[in-house]
Design a protein around this motif. Structure first.
Motif, PDB file in Angstrom:
ATOM      1  N   ALA A  68       0.808  -1.209   0.000  1.00  0.00           N
ATOM      2  CA  ALA A  68       0.000   0.000   0.000  1.00  0.00           C
ATOM      3  C   ALA A  68       0.846   1.266   0.000  1.00  0.00           C
ATOM      4  N   ILE A  69       1.781   1.385   0.948  1.00  0.00           N
ATOM      5  CA  ILE A  69       2.474   2.662   1.118  1.00  0.00           C
ATOM      6  C   ILE A  69       3.339   2.967  -0.094  1.00  0.00           C
ATOM      7  N   MET A  70       4.061   1.950  -0.596  1.00  0.00           N
ATOM      8  CA  MET A  70       4.926   2.234  -1.740  1.00  0.00           C
ATOM      9  C   MET A  70       4.119   2.488  -2.997  1.00  0.00           C
ATOM     10  N   VAL A  71       2.917   1.878  -3.092  1.00  0.00           N
ATOM     11  CA  VAL A  71       2.071   2.186  -4.248  1.00  0.00           C
ATOM     12  C   VAL A  71       1.613   3.640  -4.191  1.00  0.00           C
ATOM     13  N   VAL A  72       1.320   4.138  -2.970  1.00  0.00           N
ATOM     14  CA  VAL A  72       0.960   5.555  -2.842  1.00  0.00           C
ATOM     15  C   VAL A  72       2.123   6.436  -3.288  1.00  0.00           C
ATOM     16  N   PHE A  73       3.354   6.064  -2.878  1.00  0.00           N
ATOM     17  CA  PHE A  73       4.520   6.846  -3.305  1.00  0.00           C
ATOM     18  C   PHE A  73       4.652   6.844  -4.822  1.00  0.00           C
ATOM     19  N   LEU A  74       4.552   5.651  -5.421  1.00  0.00           N
ATOM     20  CA  LEU A  74       4.693   5.579  -6.879  1.00  0.00           C
ATOM     21  C   LEU A  74       3.572   6.347  -7.573  1.00  0.00           C
ATOM     22  N   PHE A  75       2.388   6.327  -6.964  1.00  0.00           N
ATOM     23  CA  PHE A  75       1.262   7.042  -7.553  1.00  0.00           C
ATOM     24  C   PHE A  75       1.541   8.542  -7.551  1.00  0.00           C
ATOM     25  N   LEU A 156      -8.374   8.086  10.746  1.00  0.00           N
ATOM     26  CA  LEU A 156      -9.480   8.904  10.247  1.00  0.00           C
ATOM     27  C   LEU A 156      -9.014  10.335  10.006  1.00  0.00           C
ATOM     28  N   VAL A 157      -8.265  10.893  10.988  1.00  0.00           N
ATOM     29  CA  VAL A 157      -7.744  12.254  10.844  1.00  0.00           C
ATOM     30  C   VAL A 157      -6.830  12.345   9.631  1.00  0.00           C
ATOM     31  N   ALA A 158      -6.004  11.317   9.435  1.00  0.00           N
ATOM     32  CA  ALA A 158      -5.078  11.331   8.300  1.00  0.00           C
ATOM     33  C   ALA A 158      -5.850  11.321   6.979  1.00  0.00           C
ATOM     34  N   ILE A 159      -6.925  10.520   6.910  1.00  0.00           N
ATOM     35  CA  ILE A 159      -7.703  10.472   5.666  1.00  0.00           C
ATOM     36  C   ILE A 159      -8.307  11.840   5.381  1.00  0.00           C
ATOM     37  N   VAL A 160      -8.940  12.437   6.419  1.00  0.00           N
ATOM     38  CA  VAL A 160      -9.580  13.750   6.214  1.00  0.00           C
ATOM     39  C   VAL A 160      -8.530  14.792   5.844  1.00  0.00           C
ATOM     40  N   GLY A 161      -7.387  14.760   6.552  1.00  0.00           N
ATOM     41  CA  GLY A 161      -6.339  15.723   6.257  1.00  0.00           C
ATOM     42  C   GLY A 161      -5.793  15.580   4.851  1.00  0.00           C
ATOM     43  N   ALA A 162      -5.591  14.350   4.400  1.00  0.00           N
ATOM     44  CA  ALA A 162      -5.072  14.147   3.041  1.00  0.00           C
ATOM     45  C   ALA A 162      -6.057  14.673   2.007  1.00  0.00           C
ATOM     46  N   VAL A 163      -7.352  14.404   2.221  1.00  0.00           N
ATOM     47  CA  VAL A 163      -8.340  14.883   1.247  1.00  0.00           C
ATOM     48  C   VAL A 163      -8.365  16.405   1.229  1.00  0.00           C
TER      49      VAL A 163
ATOM     50  N   SER B  64       0.934   1.562  11.188  1.00  0.00           N
ATOM     51  CA  SER B  64      -0.276   2.371  10.959  1.00  0.00           C
ATOM     52  C   SER B  64       0.068   3.852  10.998  1.00  0.00           C
ATOM     53  N   VAL B  65       0.968   4.258  11.905  1.00  0.00           N
ATOM     54  CA  VAL B  65       1.374   5.663  11.936  1.00  0.00           C
ATOM     55  C   VAL B  65       2.114   6.021  10.646  1.00  0.00           C
ATOM     56  N   ALA B  66       2.924   5.085  10.126  1.00  0.00           N
ATOM     57  CA  ALA B  66       3.640   5.360   8.879  1.00  0.00           C
ATOM     58  C   ALA B  66       2.671   5.514   7.719  1.00  0.00           C
ATOM     59  N   ALA B  67       1.599   4.717   7.726  1.00  0.00           N
ATOM     60  CA  ALA B  67       0.604   4.856   6.659  1.00  0.00           C
ATOM     61  C   ALA B  67      -0.055   6.227   6.731  1.00  0.00           C
ATOM     62  N   ALA B  68      -0.434   6.660   7.939  1.00  0.00           N
ATOM     63  CA  ALA B  68      -1.047   7.976   8.087  1.00  0.00           C
ATOM     64  C   ALA B  68      -0.083   9.074   7.668  1.00  0.00           C
ATOM     65  N   GLU B  69       1.199   8.915   8.078  1.00  0.00           N
ATOM     66  CA  GLU B  69       2.205   9.908   7.742  1.00  0.00           C
ATOM     67  C   GLU B  69       2.416   9.982   6.226  1.00  0.00           C
ATOM     68  N   ALA B  70       2.422   8.835   5.562  1.00  0.00           N
ATOM     69  CA  ALA B  70       2.617   8.839   4.111  1.00  0.00           C
ATOM     70  C   ALA B  70       1.455   9.546   3.429  1.00  0.00           C
ATOM     71  N   ALA B  71       0.227   9.278   3.888  1.00  0.00           N
ATOM     72  CA  ALA B  71      -0.935   9.903   3.248  1.00  0.00           C
ATOM     73  C   ALA B  71      -0.870  11.421   3.409  1.00  0.00           C
ATOM     74  N   VAL B  72      -0.670  11.893   4.639  1.00  0.00           N
ATOM     75  CA  VAL B  72      -0.668  13.343   4.878  1.00  0.00           C
ATOM     76  C   VAL B  72       0.542  13.993   4.211  1.00  0.00           C
ATOM     77  N   GLY B  73       1.716  13.358   4.348  1.00  0.00           N
ATOM     78  CA  GLY B  73       2.922  13.945   3.772  1.00  0.00           C
ATOM     79  C   GLY B  73       2.854  14.050   2.269  1.00  0.00           C
ATOM     80  N   LEU B  74       2.337  13.022   1.613  1.00  0.00           N
ATOM     81  CA  LEU B  74       2.255  13.096   0.154  1.00  0.00           C
ATOM     82  C   LEU B  74       1.210  14.112  -0.269  1.00  0.00           C
ATOM     83  N   ALA B  75       0.132  14.276   0.525  1.00  0.00           N
ATOM     84  CA  ALA B  75      -0.836  15.337   0.203  1.00  0.00           C
ATOM     85  C   ALA B  75      -0.177  16.703   0.316  1.00  0.00           C
ATOM     86  N   ILE B  76       0.664  16.878   1.341  1.00  0.00           N
ATOM     87  CA  ILE B  76       1.383  18.152   1.484  1.00  0.00           C
ATOM     88  C   ILE B  76       2.317  18.359   0.295  1.00  0.00           C
TER      89      ILE B  76
END
Lengths: 170, 128
Positions: A68-75, A156-163, B64-76
């Motif tokens: 998951a995480i590396m796919v997000v990076f590649l995306f 949940l906070v991370a999802i909302v923040g990313a969006v 799980s914290v790394a996943a949250a960090e990746a999502a927020v960091g990449l959005a930034i």
């Protein structure tokens, strides 16, 4: 039994592969190549986890990190069109590299001294009949139940923040 | 095999630190941070061989914290790219107060300028 020659050989093989892949990852200019070398490192770490009696964590490592995480990076690399090598130098100047080298060597010496401390004896291996999730569930859902629940709020906070951050403002 | 695992973990962590210190691409720096988290996870797993399965629980939390960090960091990073058209950290130094293209990268000389010079770059607030 996990103490034979083959076990040690595979342990060193996966560990050294992880380190070599990480070194190649740091020196690649192309972001896509760097991400794929990092995926290789993570696969090797998953193998090490499985060889150290943490099979569930190894599976999670492959699914979450390498998947998951590396796919997000590649995306994101694809979205920003960063696949081509950058025209400007991606590496910092010589002074910064020397500082990084000195800091890295100092930190490596410190960590290696710490890693050579006297360690207690290893725990016995799990009997083959037990499920791989059994040793984790006991601390996860008793001792660390509150942090586990808070993690859901964090996600949940991370999802909302990313969006909110990545949304295009109209 | 725990000392060997700690040895590998130390080397991986240092590779991540050196990557953070030497690279300028924001995404690669993020990946180096992930590598450092992975190194710490490896030592957690090693210590869980000695002290029980709590280390594996901490690895799950770190993931799980790394996943949250990746999502927020990449959005930034996406938001920064939209603003600056680059992810090169050399060009992202708003908190410094002057930009890398500034012909007077020294703040004192910038302030000493009498009037907007014809060659001012206009990209930092001391040259404006």
């Amino acid at each position: 039994m996990p103490n034979g020659f083959v076990y040690e050989f595979l342990f060193y093989l996966f560990g050294l592969t992880a380190i070599v892949s990480a070194a190649i990852f740091v020196t690649r200019r192309n972001a896509v190549a760097a991400a794929l070398w990092l995926v290789n490192t993570m696969f090797c770490l998953a193998a090490l986890y499985i060889m150290m009696d943490a099979q569930f964590v190894g599976a999670i490592q492959v699914l979450v990190y390498a998947g998951a995480i590396m796919v997000v990076f590649l995306f994101v690399v694809m979205l920003l069109n960063l696949g081509l090598p950058p025209s400007v130098a991606d590496i910092k100047s010589k002074g910064a590299r020397i500082i990084a080298l000195v800091a890295g060597l100092a930190m490596l010496a410190e960590l290696l001294v710490l890693a050579r401390q006297k360690l207690p004896a290893e725990l016995p291996w799990l009997p083959r009949e037990t499920s791989v999730t059994t040793p984790i569930t006991e601390p996860l859902f008793r001792t660390y139940l509150l942090p586990f629940e808070i993690t859901s709020v964090l996600l949940l906070v991370a999802i909302v923040g990313a969006v909110v951050l990545a949304k295009r403002r109209s | 095999m725990v000392p060997e695992a700690l040895f590998f973990s130390a080397i991986l962590f240092v590779i991540g630190v050196v990557g953070v210190l030497t690279r300028r691409n924001a995404i690669i720096i993020f990946m180096c941070v992930e590598l450092m988290l992975n190194a710490v996870n490896l030592s957690f797993i090693g210590f869980s061989r000695l002290y029980g399965a709590s280390g594996q629980v901490f690895v799950i939390f770190v993931m799980s914290v790394a996943a949250a960090e990746a999502a927020v960091g990449l959005a930034i990073i996406i938001a920064i790219f939209r603003h600056h058209e680059t992810v090169d950290l050399k060009n992202i130094n708003l908190l410094k107060g002057w930009c890398s293209n500034c012909p007077w990268p020294n703040r004192v000389e910038c302030i000493r300028l009498p009037a907007p010079s014809p060659s001012w770059c206009g990209c930092c607030r001391y040259c404006r």
